[in-house]
Design a protein around this motif. Structure first.
Motif, mmCIF file in Angstrom:
data_model
loop_
_atom_site.group_PDB
_atom_site.id
_atom_site.type_symbol
_atom_site.label_atom_id
_atom_site.label_comp_id
_atom_site.label_asym_id
_atom_site.label_seq_id
_atom_site.Cartn_x
_atom_site.Cartn_y
_atom_site.Cartn_z
ATOM 1 N N GLY A 1 -4.184 6.584 -11.921
ATOM 2 C CA GLY A 1 -4.781 7.066 -10.679
ATOM 3 C C GLY A 1 -6.182 6.558 -10.422
ATOM 4 O O GLY A 1 -6.825 6.992 -9.457
ATOM 5 N N LYS B 1 -8.882 4.019 -9.004
ATOM 6 C CA LYS B 1 -8.792 3.319 -7.731
ATOM 7 C C LYS B 1 -9.875 2.260 -7.589
ATOM 8 O O LYS B 1 -10.950 2.374 -8.177
ATOM 9 N N SER C 1 -3.547 6.415 -2.333
ATOM 10 C CA SER C 1 -2.986 7.478 -3.156
ATOM 11 C C SER C 1 -1.509 7.190 -3.380
ATOM 12 O O SER C 1 -0.937 6.312 -2.724
#
Length: 123
Positions: free
Chosen positions: A55, A57, A70
């Protein structure tokens, strides 16, 4: 086989928001690095955002602060929400995937690609 299908593009006015989706199949979605790329006519394909299996980014400077990448592993779907759209955001937006653990925005490092969805920002 691996399939990536983008949706959510359209014609919008400057300042509007859009959410792109990318449905993945044929691979273990949660284990892959996923990315969004765009290509304007006559220009090189450029990275917009990437998200890794944990997760984490990474965003291009051009969209940082007004875009959010996402993913929903349960739905095998990647998203890109873009706000305050500008005419220079116009282009074909592609979803990409690769099994390597990385956060690069380099298009050449992604193995699998979708067909793209067009965003046009114009008044």
């Amino acid at each position: 086989q691996v399939q990536l299908v983008e949706s959510g593009g359209g014609l919008v006015q400057p300042g509007a928001s859009l959410r792109l989706s990318c449905a993945g199949s044929g691979f273990t979605f949660s284990d892959y690095t996923m990315g969004w790329f765009r290509q304007a006519p006559g220009k090189v394909r450029e990275g917009v955002a990437a998200i890794d299996r944990r997760g984490n980014k990474n965003y291009a400077d051009s969209v940082k602060g007004r875009s959010t990448i996402s993913k929903d592993n349960a739905k095998n779907t990647l998203y890109l929400e873009m706000n305050s759209l500008k005419p220079e955001d116009t282009g074909m937006y592609y979803c990409a995937a690769d099994s390597r653990w990385m956060l690069t925005l380099g298009a050449g490092l992604y193995r699998y690609w979708g067909q793209g969805t067009q965003i046009t920002v114009s008044s």
